[in-house]
Enzyme design. Structure first.
Site, PDB file in Angstrom:
ATOM      1  N   GLY A  43       0.878  -1.438  -0.181  1.00 22.81           N
ATOM      2  CA  GLY A  43      -0.244   0.021   0.048  1.00 22.81           C
ATOM      3  C   GLY A  43       0.958   1.337   0.182  1.00 22.81           C
ATOM      4  N   ASN A  44       1.887   1.149   0.908  1.00 26.49           N
ATOM      5  CA  ASN A  44       2.870   2.434   0.808  1.00 26.49           C
ATOM      6  C   ASN A  44       3.607   2.503  -0.481  1.00 26.49           C
ATOM      7  OD1 ASN A  44       2.792   3.327   3.538  1.00 26.49           O
ATOM      8  ND2 ASN A  44       3.292   1.452   4.061  1.00 26.49           N
ATOM      9  N   LYS A  77      -0.624  -2.184  13.408  1.00 25.65           N
ATOM     10  CA  LYS A  77      -0.474  -1.855  11.797  1.00 25.65           C
ATOM     11  C   LYS A  77      -0.558  -0.375  11.807  1.00 25.65           C
ATOM     12  CE  LYS A  77      -0.701  -2.986   7.614  1.00 25.65           C
ATOM     13  NZ  LYS A  77       0.478  -3.682   7.106  1.00 25.65           N
ATOM     14  N   LYS A  96      -1.739  -7.420   4.723  1.00 22.66           N
ATOM     15  CA  LYS A  96      -1.801  -7.925   3.562  1.00 22.66           C
ATOM     16  C   LYS A  96      -0.810  -9.011   3.055  1.00 22.66           C
ATOM     17  CE  LYS A  96       1.555  -6.071   0.737  1.00 22.66           C
ATOM     18  NZ  LYS A  96       2.215  -5.505   1.893  1.00 22.66           N
ATOM     19  N   LYS A 101       6.271  -9.041   6.165  1.00 25.48           N
ATOM     20  CA  LYS A 101       6.841  -9.588   4.948  1.00 25.48           C
ATOM     21  C   LYS A 101       7.594 -10.769   5.257  1.00 25.48           C
ATOM     22  CE  LYS A 101       6.699  -5.223   3.134  1.00 25.48           C
ATOM     23  NZ  LYS A 101       5.108  -4.877   2.845  1.00 25.48           N
TER      24      LYS A 101
HETATM   25  N1  LIG Z   1      15.361  -4.680   7.291  1.00 25.96           N
HETATM   26  C1  LIG Z   1      14.629  -3.828   6.380  1.00 25.96           C
HETATM   27  N2  LIG Z   1      15.117  -4.043   5.388  1.00 25.96           N
HETATM   28  C2  LIG Z   1      14.483  -3.236   4.387  1.00 25.96           C
HETATM   29  N3  LIG Z   1      13.461  -2.236   4.375  1.00 25.96           N
HETATM   30  C3  LIG Z   1      12.985  -2.150   5.621  1.00 25.96           C
HETATM   31  C4  LIG Z   1      13.716  -2.840   6.641  1.00 25.96           C
HETATM   32  N4  LIG Z   1      13.026  -2.680   7.785  1.00 25.96           N
HETATM   33  C5  LIG Z   1      12.089  -1.673   7.627  1.00 25.96           C
HETATM   34  N5  LIG Z   1      12.013  -1.506   6.212  1.00 25.96           N
HETATM   35  C6  LIG Z   1      11.151  -0.296   5.442  1.00 25.96           C
HETATM   36  O1  LIG Z   1      10.045  -1.124   5.349  1.00 25.96           O
HETATM   37  C7  LIG Z   1       9.498  -0.522   4.020  1.00 25.96           C
HETATM   38  C8  LIG Z   1       8.608  -1.612   3.582  1.00 25.96           C
HETATM   39  O2  LIG Z   1       7.289  -1.788   4.502  1.00 25.96           O
HETATM   40  P1  LIG Z   1       5.986  -1.075   4.147  1.00 25.96           P
HETATM   41  O3  LIG Z   1       6.308   0.422   3.574  1.00 25.96           O
HETATM   42  O4  LIG Z   1       5.275  -0.993   5.267  1.00 25.96           O
HETATM   43  O5  LIG Z   1       5.378  -1.768   3.087  1.00 25.96           O
HETATM   44  P2  LIG Z   1       4.585  -1.847   1.810  1.00 25.96           P
HETATM   45  O6  LIG Z   1       5.148  -1.357   0.655  1.00 25.96           O
HETATM   46  O7  LIG Z   1       4.050  -3.362   1.912  1.00 25.96           O
HETATM   47  O8  LIG Z   1       3.120  -1.189   2.216  1.00 25.96           O
HETATM   48  C9  LIG Z   1      10.530  -0.375   3.434  1.00 25.96           C
HETATM   49  O9  LIG Z   1      10.192   0.435   2.168  1.00 25.96           O
HETATM   50  C10 LIG Z   1      11.610   0.118   3.926  1.00 25.96           C
HETATM   51  O10 LIG Z   1      11.546   1.754   4.196  1.00 25.96           O
HETATM   52  N1  LIG Z   2      -2.851  -3.882   4.826  1.00 27.45           N
HETATM   53  C1  LIG Z   2      -1.737  -3.793   4.544  1.00 27.45           C
HETATM   54  O1  LIG Z   2      -0.967  -4.633   4.752  1.00 27.45           O
HETATM   55  O2  LIG Z   2      -1.365  -2.671   4.049  1.00 27.45           O
HETATM   56  P1  LIG Z   2      -0.021  -2.056   3.668  1.00 27.45           P
HETATM   57  O3  LIG Z   2       0.702  -2.947   2.706  1.00 27.45           O
HETATM   58  O4  LIG Z   2      -0.089  -0.532   3.069  1.00 27.45           O
HETATM   59  O5  LIG Z   2       1.016  -2.089   5.012  1.00 27.45           O
END
Ligand SMILES: Nc1ncnc2c1ncn2[C@@H]1O[C@H](COP(=O)(O)OP(=O)(O)O)[C@@H](O)[C@H]1O
Ligand SMILES: NC(=O)OP(=O)(O)O
Length: 314
Positions: free
Chosen positions: A9-10, A130, A214, A276
């Site tokens: 989502g991010n 979350k 997710k 993840k």
């Molecule tokens: N150990 C790690 N290695 C790589 N990225 C990390 C780590 N810990 C935290 N991150 C951060 O986590 C982010 C991914 O999580 P998030 O933004 O929640 O994912 P999503 O894209 O699924 O919403 C990466 O873009 C990075 O900024």
């Molecule tokens: N629901 C959920 O996991 O959203 P993000 O991927 O944006 O964290």
């Protein structure tokens, strides 16, 4: 190969200065190129997406509208989750259909509004993890905590965000429909935002205030579809140890023993990289010959060939 793709989502709202629907659609169009590359290579693709930023934005909209027009319509959290599935699913199916058309590939694409069963006693309800919505400074976060009663936590060095309960997925209510659509050759977007969380009450199911991760929902779907690959796409090329530190090191492969050790060391931020990695570990353990990879949104094809991303292996 049968692949379940999890899109962050991010990552779908990757530009910190532009969180508009238009910007998200543009990111979906770029992402659709990577997805259709895989379809063109003959892979069967099913898609799950996140909704952290989007569901936070939708909740903020309903709270603001409630005060502004005195309509007495304050949409509950589960309903906001369903809105986010429509919003993001619409953008993805639009972008993927267009890309398929450009390449003369004839395939149906659609989104299933999906409910996901959770346990009402899940410990996730007691300890919100979350992150949703926008990023704030420490001062802004303290103000929101005081004024709105939100729980705010620092998110992987990117600022403070509201956090909500995130129970684990137990089952996908619409799984038979999804299986049938996938078997018909359609590209199906489902379990968006981890799915709308529902609990069993007597003989009915009822929506609850939470956001399922997710990554865990995608893992559950990958088990249900007996997929070969769980491919989690986000904003970084590879998982790192010592992330954001001068001695940061990116990983091409992680064994399950390394996963456990790095988790123990606190290498993966809760609510972002940790779920993840945990979802990949679960899928790698599910059956023999299952592949789990974390990679960047634009490098899906390279990740499948082992040229990018982090592969989690037994
Ligand atoms: N150990 C790690 N290695 C790589 N990225 C990390 C780590 N810990 C935290 N991150 C951060 O986590 C982010 C991914 O999580 P998030 O933004 O929640 O994912 P999503 O894209 O699924 O919403 C990466 O873009 C990075 O900024
Ligand atoms: N629901 C959920 O996991 O959203 P993000 O991927 O944006 O964290």
């Amino acid at each position: 190969m049968k692949i379940v793709l999890a899109l962050g989502g991010n990552a779908l709202q990757s530009d910190p200065k532009d969180k508009t629907a238009e910007a998200q659609l543009n990111t979906c169009k770029e992402t659709a190129k990577s997805i259709v590359d895989l379809i063109e290579e003959g892979h069967e693709i099913s898609i799950v997406h996140g909704n952290g930023p989007q569901v936070g934005q939708i909740v903020a909209c309903t709270e603001t509208a409630y005060k502004a027009d005195n309509s007495n319509v304050l949409f509950p959290f589960d309903v906001c989750g369903s809105f986010s599935q429509g919003y993001i699913g619409y953008h993805l199916q639009n972008a993927i259909s267009e890309e398929l058309k450009k390449r003369n590939i004839n395939k149906s694409v659609g989104t299933v509004v999906t409910q996901v069963l959770v346990d009402k006693n899940d410990k996730g309800f007691q300890n919100p993890t979350k992150p949703i919505g926008s990023f704030y400074s420490k001062e802004e976060a303290e103000k929101l905590q005081k004024e709105k009663g939100y729980i705010m936590k620092e998110d992987a060095g990117r600022g403070y965000r509201r956090v909500v309960a995130s129970p684990k997925p137990i089952d996908v209510i619409e799984k038979d429909l999804i299986k049938n659509l996938v078997a018909s050759g359609a590209v199906v977007v489902s379990c968006g935002g981890g799915g709308i969380p529902v609990v069993q009450e007597n003989n009915t199911i009822k929506g609850v205030a939470a956001v399922i991760d997710k990554d865990f929902a995608a893992e559950k779907l990958a088990e249900i579809l007996d997929a070969d690959v769980l491919l989690i796409l986000t904003a970084v090329d590879r998982v790192c140890v010592n992330f954001n530190k001068p001695d940061q090191k990116s990983l091409e492969v992680m064994t399950l023993e390394e996963v456990d050790r790095y988790i123990e060391e606190g290498q993966f931020a809760p609510g972002s990289m940790l779920p993840k990695v945990e979802a990949c570990k679960k899928f790698a353990q599910f059956k023999e010959d299952k592949t789990a990879i974390i990679a960047s949104l634009s490098k899906a094809k390279e990740a499948l060939k082992g040229l990018s991303g982090t592969k989690i292996v037994k």
